[in-house]
Design a protein around this motif. Structure first.
Motif, mmCIF file in Angstrom:
data_model
loop_
_atom_site.group_PDB
_atom_site.id
_atom_site.type_symbol
_atom_site.label_atom_id
_atom_site.label_comp_id
_atom_site.label_asym_id
_atom_site.label_seq_id
_atom_site.Cartn_x
_atom_site.Cartn_y
_atom_site.Cartn_z
ATOM 1 N N LYS A 189 0.824 -1.216 0.000
ATOM 2 C CA LYS A 189 0.000 0.000 0.000
ATOM 3 C C LYS A 189 0.852 1.258 0.000
ATOM 4 C CE LYS A 189 -3.883 -2.027 -0.317
ATOM 5 N NZ LYS A 189 -4.577 -1.998 -1.594
ATOM 6 N N GLY A 190 2.016 1.216 0.630
ATOM 7 C CA GLY A 190 2.920 2.366 0.569
ATOM 8 C C GLY A 190 3.403 2.615 -0.849
ATOM 9 N N ARG A 191 3.786 1.528 -1.545
ATOM 10 C CA ARG A 191 4.193 1.654 -2.954
ATOM 11 C C ARG A 191 3.022 2.127 -3.812
ATOM 12 N NH1 ARG A 191 7.195 -2.899 -1.600
ATOM 13 N NH2 ARG A 191 5.541 -4.328 -2.245
ATOM 14 N N ASP A 192 1.849 1.539 -3.586
ATOM 15 C CA ASP A 192 0.663 1.938 -4.352
ATOM 16 C C ASP A 192 0.368 3.424 -4.183
ATOM 17 O OD1 ASP A 192 0.346 -0.706 -5.146
ATOM 18 O OD2 ASP A 192 -1.364 -1.087 -3.799
ATOM 19 N N ALA A 193 0.503 3.920 -2.968
ATOM 20 C CA ALA A 193 0.212 5.336 -2.709
ATOM 21 C C ALA A 193 1.132 6.235 -3.521
ATOM 22 C CB ALA A 193 0.343 5.644 -1.219
ATOM 23 N N ALA A 194 2.405 5.878 -3.591
ATOM 24 C CA ALA A 194 3.355 6.673 -4.377
ATOM 25 C C ALA A 194 2.961 6.669 -5.843
ATOM 26 C CB ALA A 194 4.768 6.111 -4.194
ATOM 27 N N ARG A 195 2.602 5.524 -6.357
ATOM 28 C CA ARG A 195 2.236 5.399 -7.766
ATOM 29 C C ARG A 195 0.952 6.193 -8.070
ATOM 30 N NH1 ARG A 195 5.115 1.449 -10.374
ATOM 31 N NH2 ARG A 195 3.467 0.956 -11.859
ATOM 32 N N VAL A 196 -0.024 6.107 -7.187
ATOM 33 C CA VAL A 196 -1.274 6.852 -7.373
ATOM 34 C C VAL A 196 -0.992 8.354 -7.359
ATOM 35 C CG1 VAL A 196 -3.466 7.461 -6.248
ATOM 36 C CG2 VAL A 196 -2.817 5.054 -6.505
ATOM 37 N N ALA A 197 -0.181 8.806 -6.416
ATOM 38 C CA ALA A 197 0.117 10.240 -6.311
ATOM 39 C C ALA A 197 0.761 10.759 -7.593
ATOM 40 C CB ALA A 197 1.028 10.498 -5.113
ATOM 41 N N VAL A 198 1.755 10.036 -8.097
ATOM 42 C CA VAL A 198 2.453 10.471 -9.313
ATOM 43 C C VAL A 198 1.513 10.428 -10.514
ATOM 44 C CG1 VAL A 198 4.296 9.858 -10.938
ATOM 45 C CG2 VAL A 198 4.757 9.917 -8.469
ATOM 46 N N GLU A 199 0.799 9.323 -10.676
ATOM 47 C CA GLU A 199 -0.098 9.206 -11.830
ATOM 48 C C GLU A 199 -1.169 10.291 -11.813
ATOM 49 O OE1 GLU A 199 -3.319 6.154 -13.867
ATOM 50 O OE2 GLU A 199 -1.810 5.319 -12.509
ATOM 51 N N MET A 200 -1.782 10.521 -10.665
ATOM 52 C CA MET A 200 -2.856 11.517 -10.600
ATOM 53 C C MET A 200 -2.331 12.947 -10.737
ATOM 54 S SD MET A 200 -5.654 9.947 -10.682
ATOM 55 C CE MET A 200 -6.730 11.341 -10.331
ATOM 56 N N ALA A 201 -1.144 13.223 -10.210
ATOM 57 C CA ALA A 201 -0.558 14.566 -10.403
ATOM 58 C C ALA A 201 -0.353 14.822 -11.889
ATOM 59 C CB ALA A 201 0.760 14.681 -9.647
ATOM 60 N N ASN A 202 0.180 13.834 -12.598
ATOM 61 C CA ASN A 202 0.392 13.990 -14.042
ATOM 62 C C ASN A 202 -0.924 14.079 -14.803
ATOM 63 O OD1 ASN A 202 3.218 14.055 -13.953
ATOM 64 N ND2 ASN A 202 3.343 11.823 -13.882
ATOM 65 N N LEU A 203 -1.902 13.291 -14.412
ATOM 66 C CA LEU A 203 -3.197 13.354 -15.067
ATOM 67 C C LEU A 203 -3.831 14.722 -14.894
ATOM 68 C CD1 LEU A 203 -5.613 12.101 -16.571
ATOM 69 C CD2 LEU A 203 -6.457 11.357 -14.325
ATOM 70 N N LEU A 204 -3.876 15.229 -13.661
ATOM 71 C CA LEU A 204 -4.506 16.528 -13.429
ATOM 72 C C LEU A 204 -3.772 17.641 -14.177
ATOM 73 C CD1 LEU A 204 -5.777 16.560 -9.743
ATOM 74 C CD2 LEU A 204 -6.994 16.048 -11.861
ATOM 75 N N GLU A 205 -2.457 17.542 -14.247
ATOM 76 C CA GLU A 205 -1.692 18.531 -15.006
ATOM 77 C C GLU A 205 -2.103 18.502 -16.480
ATOM 78 O OE1 GLU A 205 0.669 21.615 -15.992
ATOM 79 O OE2 GLU A 205 0.167 20.967 -13.969
ATOM 80 N N SER A 206 -2.312 17.314 -17.017
ATOM 81 C CA SER A 206 -2.700 17.210 -18.434
ATOM 82 C C SER A 206 -4.139 17.677 -18.679
ATOM 83 C CB SER A 206 -2.527 15.767 -18.924
ATOM 84 O OG SER A 206 -3.555 14.926 -18.427
#
Length: 154
Positions: free
Chosen positions: A135-152
């Motif tokens: 879950k710690g790894r998943d949280a990092a991946r979600v944060a990065v993916e969603m930050a990039n998505l919202l930026e786009s």
């Protein structure tokens, strides 16, 4: 209209992203494992250590207030909530689980900032340990993916 491949991961390039982590100290050995795996994955995804802020709060109910304060600064591309709520013998588990989850969601929606919610809600300590690293790894991946998505999307 183009259909997205729901099975494909999004943009996991964390280069240049600024991320803040709020970690509850209650059940500290477990939340420490969440944080350790989260930091390692953020680094693996290219988020510079200098671009990660880490704050701790007493427990899961305090996570929302810290997230809100961080979101108000507009200094972060994504936030991460780390905590562990283990069922006890009273209704307190439901109260803490529901209210902390609602606070995390509210901060994200109110401020338009992605928040990876890795507050574990488990029946016992064994379940918490079984999930902490993933879950710690998943949280990092979600944060990065969603930050990039919202930026786009902006």
């Amino acid at each position: 209209m183009q259909q997205a491949d729901l099975g494909a991961p999004g943009d996991l390039d964390g280069s240049g992203l600024r991320v803040a982590i709020v970690q509850a100290r209650f059940n500290a050995p477990i939340t420490g494992q969440l944080a350790e795996s989260c930091f390692a994955e953020l680094h693996a995804l290219g988020v510079a250590p200098a671009d990660v802020r880490h704050v701790t709060v007493p427990g899961a109910l305090e996570i929302g207030v810290a997230l809100a304060a961080l979101a108000e600064t507009d200094d972060y591309d994504a936030l991460i909530a780390l905590g562990c709520i283990i069922r006890g013998e009273t209704y307190h588990f439901e109260l803490v689980a529901n209210e902390s989850g609602a606070a995390v969601t509210r901060v994200g929606l109110d401020h338009g900032v992605p928040i990876a919610n890795a507050v574990l809600t488990v029946e016992n300590e064994q379940q918490a340990w079984a999930r902490a690293a993933d879950k710690g790894r998943d949280a990092a991946r979600v944060a990065v993916e969603m930050a990039n998505l919202l930026e786009s999307l902006r």
